[in-house]
Design a protein around this motif. Structure first.
Motif, short mmCIF file in Angstrom:
data_model
loop_
_atom_site.label_atom_id
_atom_site.label_comp_id
_atom_site.label_asym_id
_atom_site.label_seq_id
_atom_site.Cartn_x
_atom_site.Cartn_y
_atom_site.Cartn_z
N GLY A 143 1.75 4.79 0.97
CA GLY A 143 1.38 5.71 2.04
C GLY A 143 1.26 7.14 1.54
N SER A 165 -7.44 1.15 13.44
CA SER A 165 -6.01 1.42 13.48
C SER A 165 -5.62 1.79 14.91
CB SER A 165 -5.68 2.57 12.52
OG SER A 165 -4.32 2.93 12.60
N SER A 170 0.84 -1.19 0.00
CA SER A 170 0.00 0.00 0.00
C SER A 170 0.88 1.25 0.00
CB SER A 170 -0.91 0.01 1.23
OG SER A 170 -1.73 1.15 1.24
N ASP A 197 -3.11 4.54 0.83
CA ASP A 197 -3.52 4.77 2.22
C ASP A 197 -3.28 6.22 2.60
OD1 ASP A 197 -4.05 3.38 5.08
OD2 ASP A 197 -2.50 4.93 5.30
N THR A 198 -4.29 6.85 3.23
CA THR A 198 -4.14 8.21 3.70
C THR A 198 -4.97 8.38 4.97
OG1 THR A 198 -4.22 10.55 3.05
CG2 THR A 198 -6.00 9.13 2.25
N ILE A 200 2.30 -0.82 4.46
CA ILE A 200 2.23 0.55 3.95
C ILE A 200 3.64 1.13 3.93
CG2 ILE A 200 1.33 2.88 4.33
CD1 ILE A 200 -0.92 1.56 5.99
N TYR A 227 -3.74 14.11 7.54
CA TYR A 227 -2.48 14.32 6.82
C TYR A 227 -2.57 15.57 5.97
CZ TYR A 227 -1.66 9.28 7.77
OH TYR A 227 -1.51 8.03 8.36
N ASN A 272 0.92 9.80 3.54
CA ASN A 272 1.26 10.77 4.59
C ASN A 272 2.20 11.85 4.10
OD1 ASN A 272 3.18 8.54 4.48
ND2 ASN A 272 4.18 9.49 6.23
N TYR A 311 1.62 -0.12 9.35
CA TYR A 311 2.29 1.15 9.06
C TYR A 311 3.66 1.17 9.71
CZ TYR A 311 0.97 3.05 13.72
OH TYR A 311 0.83 3.27 15.07
N GLN A 334 -4.84 -1.84 11.24
CA GLN A 334 -3.60 -1.16 10.86
C GLN A 334 -2.76 -0.94 12.12
OE1 GLN A 334 -2.33 3.04 8.83
NE2 GLN A 334 -3.90 1.85 7.79
N SER A 337 5.79 4.70 2.14
CA SER A 337 5.62 5.94 1.39
C SER A 337 6.90 6.29 0.63
CB SER A 337 5.23 7.09 2.31
OG SER A 337 6.17 7.24 3.35
#
Length: 317
Positions: A17, A151, A15, A46-47, A278, A51, A19, A206, A177, A280
């Motif tokens: 990320g 989460s 996934s 994913d968000t 996740i 954010y 962020n 995460y 999460q 990023s």
């Protein structure tokens, strides 16, 4: 492709990320990252509505707005978007009224009719859990949300949520999460994975790369000289054991022709109930490593070696 729990969401097992969108990646770079991710086979983003409210000049919702503009511009097919509620400065907590208002705001920013996966971001014990569960169920009933998830919840609160949902005839969460990676294992493996197995929930971890430490960027036990808060947080893992983990990742990754980061993500994917870690990217050139992490398959012996080198036993009291 991997199914998220018992849902109908079948996703690439990594996934992206969100962020960093509107934070360390501006709009143009965010678009380039999203383009590269989807072009490489990714389809799970994913968000969260908060954010990136922590950035000076931001107010929250920047990531969702960028993703929404990208969705409107590119019109990609079969992309799954997950977002979260409880931390936006204007929509704090998990009261029924707040959950509804926050979801509607997220839908506007994302420019979609339905949120594919909607998380309760952090538990809110100031609100009766039954009120929150009912609010999420009403979002599903009204078509604003396809599936719900949690989460940062404890195993006991997840069980309580599921019990309430079943008593009310409301769909249960399909995903959890948690914070989970090679240098942060015990809590998840001891409490969260067992409940995920019991109720057929998918884990979407995460901090999969431990704030950058599991990219191999930090290779010294001396954290001095790390200027940014993110670098200081990552370098905190640079203990002798942490560096041994990175060395093992590097050796195993080299055998597969992939990076330290991709190997760390592959180990995480091999853990019970994990659907899609996740991770990023702040630059488009980082996306290929993430995609490798969703594809490379480690042998059972390689997974076991990484599990052994990363075992941690708390000191006895």
């Amino acid at each position: 492709m991997t199914r998220i729990g018992n849902s109908d969401l079948d996703v690439f097992p990594l996934s992206l990320g969100g962020n960093v969108f509107g934070w360390t990646a501006d709009r143009d770079e965010s678009f380039a990252i999203l383009d590269a991710f989807v072009a490489g086979g990714g389809d799970f983003i994913d968000t969260a509505d908060s954010y990136s409210a922590w950035v000076p000049g931001n107010s929250g919702g920047e990531s969702e707005t960028i993703i929404g503009e990208w969705l409107a511009s590119r019109k990609p097919e079969n992309v799954v978007v997950a977002t979260k509620v409880s931390q936006h400065p204007d929509f704090k907590g998990l009261s029924a009224a707040n959950v509804r208002a926050a979801a509607e705001a997220s839908l506007r920013r994302l420019g979609v009719d339905t949120i594919d996966l909607y998380y309760a971001h952090f538990d809110d014990e100031s609100v009766q859990l039954a009120e929150t569960v009912r609010a999420f169920g009403e979002l599903q009933r009204d078509g604003l949300v396809r599936h719900v998830a949690v989460s940062n919840y404890t195993d006991s609160r997840i069980r309580e949520w599921i019990d309430i949902a079943r008593s009310l005839g409301i769909p249960s969460p399909v995903a959890i999460q948690p914070h989970y990676n090679l240098v942060h294992r015990n809590e998840v493996e001891g409490a969260i994975i067992p409940i995920a197995q019991e109720f057929h929930l998918g884990l979407v971890p995460y901090f999969s790369l431990a704030k950058g430490f599991l990219t191999g960027k930090y290779r010294s036990t001396d954290a001095a000289g790390q200027s940014s808060p993110r670098a200081q947080a990552a370098s905190a893992y640079a203990t002798e054991q942490g560096l041994a983990i990175v060395d093992t990742l590097a050796r195993i990754g080299e055998a597969h022709g992939v990076s330290v980061a991709a190997t760390a993500l592959a180990w995480l994917r091999a853990q019970p109930t994990v659907v899609a870690p996740i991770a990023s990217a702040s630059r488009v050139d980082q996306v290929a490593d993430l995609l490798d992490g969703g594809r490379v398959e480690l042998s059972a012996d390689e997974v076991a070696e990484l599990t052994r080198v990363s075992e941690w036993t708390p000191a006895s009291v």
